[in-house]
Design a protein around this motif. Structure first.
Motif, short mmCIF file in Angstrom:
data_model
loop_
_atom_site.label_atom_id
_atom_site.label_comp_id
_atom_site.label_asym_id
_atom_site.label_seq_id
_atom_site.Cartn_x
_atom_site.Cartn_y
_atom_site.Cartn_z
N TYR A 1 0.86 -1.18 0.00
CA TYR A 1 0.00 0.00 0.00
C TYR A 1 0.90 1.23 0.00
CZ TYR A 1 -3.99 -2.91 1.50
OH TYR A 1 -4.97 -3.86 1.59
N ARG A 2 0.71 2.12 -0.99
CA ARG A 2 1.41 3.40 -1.03
C ARG A 2 0.36 4.48 -0.78
NH1 ARG A 2 4.78 1.98 -6.43
NH2 ARG A 2 6.12 0.40 -5.49
N LEU A 3 0.41 5.06 0.39
CA LEU A 3 -0.65 5.97 0.82
C LEU A 3 -0.09 7.38 0.97
CD1 LEU A 3 -2.35 3.71 3.50
CD2 LEU A 3 -2.68 3.74 1.02
N VAL A 4 -0.66 8.29 0.22
CA VAL A 4 -0.30 9.70 0.31
C VAL A 4 -1.40 10.36 1.15
CG1 VAL A 4 0.25 11.78 -1.00
CG2 VAL A 4 0.76 9.53 -1.97
N VAL A 5 -1.05 10.74 2.38
CA VAL A 5 -2.04 11.14 3.38
C VAL A 5 -2.02 12.66 3.56
CG1 VAL A 5 -2.88 10.78 5.72
CG2 VAL A 5 -1.67 8.92 4.53
N TYR A 6 -3.18 13.27 3.33
CA TYR A 6 -3.31 14.73 3.39
C TYR A 6 -3.82 15.16 4.77
CZ TYR A 6 -2.57 14.91 -1.64
OH TYR A 6 -2.02 14.82 -2.90
#
Length: 203
Positions: free
Chosen positions: A153-158
């Motif tokens: 999982y590659r998660l870009v978290v804002y």
């Protein structure tokens, strides 16, 4: 052997719906389309292009396929910069679509998976050399997770809470133990986190 990699732009409360634009996905009356805007930084232009350079196939659910086919599938391959580069790549690589309703696909190099999605994905992973990218497709991701078919999982978290919208990990998502293998904080306040199933070999 390929690897199934889920990439997602998500809020702190896990919403992944329509981050890119107001009309991307209005399902459920979602009012916050385009919520990613305002968080760009110089690092953004490095991360996703590097990830996408490894993409050898797309694995999509029906709704995400429709969105992608209506954008990447029709945009000008001669466009400059990353948009043109990714349009060319997405048109070239195979696209595999999980759907119970579609009977045909108009985007070139696309094909429907059979009714046994886990079995089809296992065959696809065994036959692919490289990363099989999953964008969006929350229902498909849940099916993959149930059958232990997500390798990363590659998660870009804002740094944003919306309180509504489709979530990557909604209620009823299967128990999943993950190991954080990399994390990077961007100047915009966005976090880039990479997780693999607990016990998976490091690469």
């Amino acid at each position: 052997m390929g690897s199934i990699v889920v990439q997602a732009f998500m809020t702190l409360d896990g919403v992944v719906q329509a981050g890119g634009g107001p009309d991307e996905d209005r399902e459920g009356g979602f009012p916050y389309g385009g919520w990613q805007s305002g968080y760009s930084s110089a690092e953004d232009g490095e991360i996703v292009p590097e990830w996408e350079s490894r993409t050898e196939a797309l694995l999509l659910g029906r709704k995400t396929y429709d969105i992608f086919a209506g954008s990447w599938g029709v945009w000008d391959e001669a466009a400059g910069g990353f948009q043109g580069e990714l349009t060319r790549r997405y048109n070239r690589i195979p696209k595999y679509v999980a759907s119970r309703t579609l009977t045909g696909l108009g985007w070139k190099n696309s094909q429907l998976l059979g009714p046994d999605i886990p079995a089809e994905v296992r065959k696809l992973r065994a036959a692919t050399d490289g990363e099989i990218r999953v964008w969006g497709s929350t229902e498909l991701i849940r099916t993959l997770a149930v059958h232990d078919l997500v390798d990363e999982y590659r998660l870009v978290v804002y740094p944003l809470v919306l309180g509504t919208g489709k979530k990557l990990f909604p209620p009823g998502f299967p128990l999943t133990r993950l190991t954080l293998v990399a994390s990077r904080a961007l100047s915009s306040g966005v976090l880039v986190n990479i997780y693999r199933p607990a016990g998976a070999a490091a690469t």
